[in-house]
Write a protein that holds these residues in place. Structure first.
Motif, PDB file in Angstrom:
ATOM      1  N   TYR A 148       0.853  -1.190   0.000  1.00 44.57           N
ATOM      2  CA  TYR A 148       0.000   0.000   0.000  1.00 44.57           C
ATOM      3  C   TYR A 148       0.883   1.232   0.000  1.00 44.57           C
ATOM      4  CZ  TYR A 148       0.879   1.000   4.960  1.00 44.57           C
ATOM      5  OH  TYR A 148       1.462   1.306   6.158  1.00 44.57           O
ATOM      6  N   THR A 149       0.253   2.347  -0.296  1.00 45.28           N
ATOM      7  CA  THR A 149       0.893   3.649  -0.256  1.00 45.28           C
ATOM      8  C   THR A 149       0.066   4.522   0.668  1.00 45.28           C
ATOM      9  OG1 THR A 149       1.676   3.427  -2.530  1.00 45.28           O
ATOM     10  CG2 THR A 149       1.538   5.640  -1.675  1.00 45.28           C
ATOM     11  N   LEU A 150       0.743   5.369   1.424  1.00 46.28           N
ATOM     12  CA  LEU A 150       0.051   6.306   2.295  1.00 46.28           C
ATOM     13  C   LEU A 150       0.177   7.686   1.661  1.00 46.28           C
ATOM     14  CD1 LEU A 150      -1.434   6.412   5.036  1.00 46.28           C
ATOM     15  CD2 LEU A 150       0.725   7.159   6.034  1.00 46.28           C
ATOM     16  N   ARG A 151      -0.949   8.279   1.316  1.00 44.22           N
ATOM     17  CA  ARG A 151      -0.969   9.613   0.708  1.00 44.22           C
ATOM     18  C   ARG A 151      -0.994  10.629   1.845  1.00 44.22           C
ATOM     19  NH1 ARG A 151      -4.347   9.272  -4.176  1.00 44.22           N
ATOM     20  NH2 ARG A 151      -2.424   8.377  -4.921  1.00 44.22           N
ATOM     21  N   VAL A 152       0.146  11.313   2.038  1.00 40.28           N
ATOM     22  CA  VAL A 152       0.346  12.209   3.173  1.00 40.28           C
ATOM     23  C   VAL A 152       0.353  13.669   2.704  1.00 40.28           C
ATOM     24  CG1 VAL A 152       1.919  12.838   5.049  1.00 40.28           C
ATOM     25  CG2 VAL A 152       1.707  10.452   4.353  1.00 40.28           C
ATOM     26  N   SER A 153      -0.493  14.484   3.321  1.00 38.44           N
ATOM     27  CA  SER A 153      -0.503  15.927   3.052  1.00 38.44           C
ATOM     28  C   SER A 153       0.132  16.635   4.237  1.00 38.44           C
ATOM     29  CB  SER A 153      -1.931  16.432   2.855  1.00 38.44           C
ATOM     30  OG  SER A 153      -2.466  15.912   1.673  1.00 38.44           O
ATOM     31  N   ALA A 154       1.238  17.317   3.970  1.00 38.54           N
ATOM     32  CA  ALA A 154       1.952  18.036   5.030  1.00 38.54           C
ATOM     33  C   ALA A 154       2.833  19.096   4.394  1.00 38.54           C
ATOM     34  CB  ALA A 154       2.802  17.071   5.853  1.00 38.54           C
ATOM     35  N   ALA A 155       3.319  20.001   5.215  1.00 36.69           N
ATOM     36  CA  ALA A 155       4.259  21.020   4.742  1.00 36.69           C
ATOM     37  C   ALA A 155       5.548  20.328   4.317  1.00 36.69           C
ATOM     38  CB  ALA A 155       4.536  22.025   5.848  1.00 36.69           C
ATOM     39  N   PRO A 156       6.260  20.889   3.336  1.00 36.58           N
ATOM     40  CA  PRO A 156       7.522  20.277   2.910  1.00 36.58           C
ATOM     41  C   PRO A 156       8.498  20.032   4.054  1.00 36.58           C
ATOM     42  CG  PRO A 156       6.864  21.947   1.334  1.00 36.58           C
ATOM     43  CD  PRO A 156       5.905  22.037   2.489  1.00 36.58           C
ATOM     44  N   ALA A 157       8.516  20.924   5.040  1.00 31.38           N
ATOM     45  CA  ALA A 157       9.423  20.734   6.181  1.00 31.38           C
ATOM     46  C   ALA A 157       9.079  19.459   6.945  1.00 31.38           C
ATOM     47  CB  ALA A 157       9.352  21.942   7.111  1.00 31.38           C
ATOM     48  N   VAL A 158       7.799  19.143   7.071  1.00 32.65           N
ATOM     49  CA  VAL A 158       7.381  17.924   7.779  1.00 32.65           C
ATOM     50  C   VAL A 158       7.794  16.698   6.970  1.00 32.65           C
ATOM     51  CG1 VAL A 158       5.398  16.610   8.630  1.00 32.65           C
ATOM     52  CG2 VAL A 158       5.509  19.075   8.994  1.00 32.65           C
TER      53      VAL A 158
END
Length: 136
Positions: free
Chosen positions: A87-97
Motif C-alpha cells: 500500500y501507499t500512504l498519501r500524506v498531506s503536510a508542509a515540505p518541512a514535515v
C-alpha cells in the motif's frame, strides 16, 4: 473609521459597524500602523501543504518510531491507497514535515550495525526522490 480606531475601537467592531471585512479595516488604517505592516511583510510565508505518496514500508517504520506531534498528525491523517501487494500512504503536510519524516526513516537505508532489507531501502529512496523534488 480611522478616528474611531485611534479612539480605541477594535478592528472587528469597526468591520461589523461598516459591514466590511476586517481586512478592509486593516487596509484603511494601515498608514496608522507602520510598524505593524512592516512586521507582517518581514514574516516568512507559511509553507503550503504538499501531498506525497509514502510507500507502506516507510509508513510502517515511521508508525513504530517516536515522532513529533506534527509528524504524527500527518501520518495519522494520511489516506491509504492499495498498490498490488502493498500500500501507499498519501500524506498531506508542509515540505518541512516531509523532510523531517524522511530524516527519521534514515535507518532503512542501512549503515553501521544495521540490518538492511533491500525492499525497505528501495521504498525509502523512492520517498526520498519525491521529497527531494519539492522546492526548498
Amino acid at each position: 473609521m480611522r478616528t474611531a480606531y485611534l479612539e480605541g475601537r477594535s478592528i472587528a467592531a469597526l468591520a461589523r459597524d461598516h459591514g466590511v471585512s476586517r481586512g478592509a479595516i486593516r487596509t484603511a488604517v494601515a498608514d496608522l500602523l507602520p510598524d505593524h505592516t512592516a512586521s507582517e511583510e518581514d514574516a516568512p510565508t507559511p509553507e503550503l501543504p504538499v501531498t506525497l505518496d509514502m510507500p507502506g514500508k516507510v509508513a510502517d517504520f515511521l508508525r513504530a518510531t517516536e515522532l513529533e506531534p506534527a509528524e504524527r498528525a500527518a501520518l495519522d491523517q494520511g489516506a491509504t491507497v492499495r498498490r498490488g501487494q502493498g500500500y501507499t500512504l498519501r500524506v498531506s503536510a508542509a515540505p518541512a514535515v516531509h523532510r523531517q519524516l524522511l530524516a527519521r526513516c534514515q535507518p532503512l537505508d542501512g549503515g553501521r550495525d544495521l540490518l538492511t532489507v533491500p525492499a525497505q531501502r528501495k521504498a525509502r529512496r523512492g520517498y526520498e526522490n519525491r521529497v527531494s523534488a519539492l522546492t526548498p
